[in-house]
Write an enzyme that holds these catalytic residues in place. Structure first.
Site, PDB file in Angstrom:
ATOM      1  CB  SER A  20     -63.623 -11.674  -3.365  1.00  0.00           C
ATOM      2  OG  SER A  20     -64.467 -11.208  -4.399  1.00  0.00           O
TER       3      SER A  20
ATOM      4  CD  GLU B 182      -2.944  -0.962  -0.009  1.00  0.00           C
ATOM      5  OE1 GLU B 182      -3.436   0.141  -0.281  1.00  0.00           O
ATOM      6  OE2 GLU B 182      -3.165  -1.988  -0.683  1.00  0.00           O
TER       7      GLU B 182
END
Length: 649
Positions: free
Chosen positions: A371, A104
């Site tokens: 319904s 890094e």
């Protein structure tokens, strides 16, 4: 002689002209450079004005995580990050720190937050490769972005990142910066910080990582999911070798150490099956509920839920298979909610694919029930002295400008309450709500848990007012419990990081109405499944339910229950475009039967009363008997052209 003098004069003029041009170019370059410098300075100062506020609002604390477990202890999902112990850089093994620095930021201890040499090196490498293969950001810049900024890619963000990196270097030591970085960066699999990563991947604290383990974890930073040993061990191993080579190149380890063979933990790569992530509908719903129980989440917590993850995935597959087999019916979406009679959610599928739409059609959708709303009307009638044998007319009716019809204009004439309900006849339902009044029906529905606004009109008889599947399921559960309603819950217990109980579900209930009236209604609902519009929902055990279809096939429902479970199945389209002939008694009833059959196979896991003797011998894999769309013809709520626009907006 005169010619020579003339040539000298010409050469002299040319040199002077050339000198003037060179001076002009230099002057222009310097001027342009100064303007660029001043413009850059002004731009930097402009962007720097926000830095005091940014640094003041920085989140230096740990991210909290919420882990959801199913009823058997399986991890459903995790929100936020899994955190381990906070570790200082000097507590780690040297090779662990070196693995990070080698990949890094090798010059971390030599620059002041910005590394011009590293930037130049990255530019050369990227130009030679013809693409971006190496970044020039330092660890300090990455920490600045993690602490203070978003992941937006812009000139403003890059300038602010650079300025904040310089500020961090001025305010903190190198070891403090590296410690902060190691405890905040994401390593995949929900792990934030190197200690959490060590525990997730190797089941040990970060202070005990060996060389190869340290290299693997450092290698994850480039692409945590891609290089995770849980997802792809071969790529993880290759990436680990790259890190070891970088460590040797930087002088941290010997070349023979980098080339030595090593083995990864046994995490075989299994190609994942199609995953629709429907369980996230359930956990998203709970994410809104958790703070109501324990307040602001300020630590890592575990939520034990009522969901059965294995059953969820089984029903998810059932639902999507049915939709895939009926693409010609124009069914864009479907949803399933399954609970036990205590109100515990066993499965919640808010749509066919969570990654495509996070809208939860169980908890958030407002749809016309058709319904499926009729049980509230008939229960109200029973409360007012009507009986299943009470006579009622089935013939054309008009109430004001409202003129509902049965399907194909077929009418029975003189009939009774039982027949009207089982066959889902429309005109008797409208006559009945007119007799008992819409206001009383609304009162009944509200007492059964319907909280959505209901319009006091004749069309309410055929489900013209929108409701959510969640509240309809609650109401049907109260019917099945003969008036005793249990709150629908998904959380059993919430635990802190040290497993202290922060909340425990108590199972609150309420009762409404006389149990005798519910028994009458349940008998009618059993008739719907046995000999009415819900025949496709038949099971090897007694079941009760109701079909529902809104006008023009925009919504299709089947809601029903057995002695142990209540389930709702809804199908339709988010934009309310009509389906092609899909009624509640067709695909939804068939899917409901599959849901119940699958659920009853897992019945011994759900802490209910045992299924009746001989059940498993009678259980079948495929549905038995049943009609396709027959028997559902009067289930579809219809009305006159004058009213249709109102009820389907």
């Amino acid at each position: 002689m005169a010619k020579k003098k003339s040539k000298k004069k010409q050469n002299s003029r040319r040199k002077k002209g050339s000198s003037k041009k060179s001076f002009s170019v230099i002057k222009f370059t310097i001027t342009a450079g100064l303007w660029v410098f001043f413009f850059g300075l002004l731009l930097t100062l402009w962007y720097a004005k926000d830095l005091p506020e940014i640094t003041a609002n920085a989140d230096f604390g740990k991210k909290t995580s919420i882990t959801f477990l199913d009823r058997t202890g399986k991890i459903i999902t995790r929100y936020g990050g899994l955190q381990g112990e906070t570790v200082a850089v000097f507590d780690l093994q040297p090779h662990t720190v070196h693995a990070l620095l080698a990949t890094e930021d090798r010059r971390f201890y030599y620059h002041h937050g910005i590394d011009p040499i590293g930037i130049a090196r990255a530019m050369v490498v990227n130009l030679m490769a013809g693409r971006t293969v190496q970044g020039g950001s330092t660890l300090t810049q990455q920490l600045a972005k993690n602490l203070f900024l978003t992941h937006e890619r812009s000139l403003k963000r890059k300038i602010q990142e650079t300025l904040l990196a310089l500020w961090l270097e001025r305010e903190f030591t190198k070891d403090e910066i590296l410690t902060a970085y190691l405890n905040r960066v994401y390593f995949g699999s929900g792990a934030y910080g190197i200690d959490a990563a060590a525990r997730v991947y190797f089941n040990k604290p970060a202070t005990q990582l060996n060389l190869e383990e340290s290299a693997l974890i450092a290698g994850l930073l480039k692409a945590p999911s891609r290089y995770s040993p849980r997802n792809n061990p071969s790529l993880a191993k290759a990436r680990t070798k790259v890190v070891l080579s970088a460590m040797a190149d930087a002088g941290y380890i010997r070349k023979d150490q980098a080339e030595a063979e090593f083995s990864l933990p046994p995490m075989p790569y299994i190609k994942p099956k199609a995953n629709y992530l429907t369980e996230r509908y359930f956990t998203d719903w709970l994410m809104d509920i958790v703070p109501k129980y324990i307040g602001t989440v300020s630590e890592n917590i575990t939520v034990k839920t009522t969901l059965d993850l294995d059953l969820q995935k089984k029903l998810e597959a059932r639902m999507n298979d049915m939709l895939a087999q009926n693409t010609d019916r124009n069914v864009g979406q479907a949803a399933i909610l399954l609970i036990n009679h205590k109100g515990e959610v066993l499965s919640m599928i808010g749509g066919k694919r969570y990654s495509s739409s996070q809208f939860n059609r169980i908890t958030q959708a407002q749809r016309q029930p058709g319904s499926a709303f009729k049980p509230f009307i008939y229960l109200t009638a029973f409360q007012q002295g009507w009986d299943e044998d009470s006579p009622i007319k089935d013939e054309a009716v008009s109430i004001g400008d409202y003129t509902p019809k049965n399907f194909d204009d077929e009418y029975l004439g003189d009939t009774d309450i039982k027949t009207a309900f089982i066959k889902s006849l429309n005109t008797p339902a409208v006559r009945l709500i007119h007799a008992v009044t819409p206001e009383r029906v609304i009162n009944t529905a509200q007492n059964l848990g319907i909280s959505s606004p209901l319009r006091a009109e004749a069309g309410l008889a055929l489900g013209a007012s929108e409701v959510s599947p969640l509240e309809m399921t609650y109401a049907y559960n109260q019917i099945s419990n003969r008036g005793k309603g249990y709150e629908i819950v998904g959380i059993d217990e919430i635990l802190s990081a040290d497993e202290t109980a922060l909340y425990k579900e108590k199972g609150a209930s309420a009762r409404y109405g006389d149990s005798g009236n519910y028994k009458k209604l349940i008998k009618l609902m059993e008739g719907v499944v046995e000999d009415g519009t819900g025949r496709n929902a038949r099971l090897p055990v007694t079941a009760a339910g109701k079909t529902g279809t809104s006008q023009n096939y925009r919504d299709a429902w089947f809601i029903g229950f057995t002695d142990d479970y209540v389930a709702t199945v809804w199908m339709g389209n988010d934009d309310s475009t009509p389906m092609k002939g899909v009624t509640g008694g067709s695909l939804p009833a068939k899917l409901w039967a599959q849901v119940m059959n699958d659920t009853m196979r897992y019945g011994n896991q759900h802490d209910h009363d045992p299924i009746g003797s001989g059940f498993f011998e009678g259980l079948i894999d495929a549905l038995t008997g049943g009609d396709d769309d027959n028997g559902t013809k009067n289930d579809r709520s219809s009305s006159s052209k004058e009213r249709s626009r109102t009820y389907n907006q």
